[in-house]
Write an enzyme that holds these catalytic residues in place. Sequence first.
Site, short mmCIF file in Angstrom:
data_model
loop_
_atom_site.label_atom_id
_atom_site.label_comp_id
_atom_site.label_asym_id
_atom_site.label_seq_id
_atom_site.Cartn_x
_atom_site.Cartn_y
_atom_site.Cartn_z
N TYR A 14 2.13 10.08 2.38
CA TYR A 14 3.19 10.30 3.26
C TYR A 14 3.79 9.07 3.74
O TYR A 14 4.65 8.76 4.72
CB TYR A 14 2.52 11.27 4.43
CG TYR A 14 2.20 12.55 4.08
CD1 TYR A 14 3.06 13.57 3.87
CD2 TYR A 14 1.04 12.84 3.87
CE1 TYR A 14 2.81 14.65 3.36
CE2 TYR A 14 0.38 14.06 3.43
CZ TYR A 14 1.31 15.25 3.21
OH TYR A 14 0.89 16.11 3.03
N THR A 60 4.25 4.44 3.07
CA THR A 60 4.16 3.35 2.27
C THR A 60 4.14 1.91 3.22
O THR A 60 4.90 1.89 4.39
CB THR A 60 5.47 3.14 1.52
OG1 THR A 60 5.68 4.22 0.57
CG2 THR A 60 5.55 1.84 0.50
N VAL A 61 3.28 0.99 3.05
CA VAL A 61 3.17 -0.21 3.97
C VAL A 61 3.60 -1.27 3.12
O VAL A 61 3.35 -1.71 1.98
CB VAL A 61 1.56 -0.28 4.07
CG1 VAL A 61 1.48 -1.54 5.14
CG2 VAL A 61 0.94 0.88 4.86
N LYS A 110 4.36 0.01 8.47
CA LYS A 110 4.11 1.24 7.93
C LYS A 110 5.00 2.31 7.96
O LYS A 110 5.63 2.53 9.08
CB LYS A 110 2.67 1.99 8.51
CG LYS A 110 2.18 3.30 7.73
CD LYS A 110 0.84 3.63 8.54
CE LYS A 110 0.30 4.98 8.03
NZ LYS A 110 -1.12 5.15 8.44
N GLY A 142 0.61 5.76 0.25
CA GLY A 142 -0.05 6.98 0.39
C GLY A 142 0.78 8.14 0.23
O GLY A 142 1.69 7.88 -0.43
N ASP A 168 -12.08 8.91 9.22
CA ASP A 168 -11.70 8.57 7.66
C ASP A 168 -12.25 7.21 7.52
O ASP A 168 -11.60 6.20 6.82
CB ASP A 168 -10.27 8.56 7.35
CG ASP A 168 -10.03 8.80 6.18
OD1 ASP A 168 -10.92 8.95 4.98
OD2 ASP A 168 -8.87 8.35 5.61
N GLY A 189 0.81 -1.25 -0.09
CA GLY A 189 0.09 -0.18 -0.01
C GLY A 189 0.92 1.15 0.06
O GLY A 189 2.17 1.09 0.71
#
Length: 368
Positions: free
Chosen positions: A31, A33-34, A50, A29, A143, A27
Amino acid sequence: MPPSPPSPPSPPSPTAIAGFSISTCIGRGSYSTVYKAHKNRGKYEVAAIKCIQISTLSKRSRENLMNEIKILKQINHQHVVSMRTFTWDARYIYLILEYCPGGNLAEFIRRKGSLTEFMVQHFAQQLVQGLEVLHSENIVHSDLKPANILLSIPPVGSCRNVRLKIADFGFSQRLQNNEKYTMGIKGSPLYMAPEVLRLQPYGSQADLYSLGVILYECLFGSAPYNTTDLNVLTKQILSNDPIKIPKTIDMSEDCCDLLARLLVKDQEKRMNFKQLYHHSFVDIEHCPTLENYYKGVSLVRQATMMDNARIFEDARAFYVEALLYLVPVYHWLDSFNDNQRKWLSRRVQEYFTRAEQITIHHLSTRTC
């Protein structure tokens, strides 16, 4: 011209995280990364890591990250993703999280197209339990969306073993007493409550609107407002027009009532957590747990005693109550093996049949 968003952080070196080797990216985003990772010494163990690049964080982003860490350190619940620990180096902050190999609910809905009401009820029970523990700690997720709900294992067959986990607390806030919070528009507008889009102060009721959108999407395959145009979407959500529940599928009154009461645009008129927890569609009392299995067994014993004593009306009432506990256990409890499930299936059918026999006998006796 607006500034470009920061580039996703580059993969850290596998040796950068003490005790873990990074394998694949799962994953990304703006800011963080997973990665999927595993311990490189001792007992083999998989984790999701994360990685947040420190140089990309604004002051507000740092505050959000600290909130996320505090929340994850405190919450320990089967329907909330767990954080094992966190660490950092000169470039990154690392959150060592529970690994959920089943992907997320958004991917699951895309594969399925839509879900049965029976499965949606099972998912709703899990999400409500997770949200309830957050609400009890005055935490607003802010969210909530299918992409932030993880599946504990890859769904196969009847999806009996799927356990949902609420994740990604980057925008979450802890409120004091009846305090309201104004976050600004962050996250996914498609799932945001109108009060959030209006930049009004909001509380936990906003999460309940998001839950309604998620359950709607599970049932119909798409959210109530399905457009990629942000301006159109915003106007639709902020309009005074109520969200209509389509009649394109067969739906119970309880399910329709839950959706209608969650998707209320006025947060003061939207259902609250107490009403949600006791709603007949969610039916938390009869969740498929081992404890409820034993409750069902106890009720069956009482039914049998009344049946043998020919106190038929009481016997029927105990059989019916027992089935309310045992049927969800049969369908969803993942701790039974195949032989145990077959045995329970036979017993459930016997109790159904006996309850019907007593009802028919009782009605015929009254007629005579």
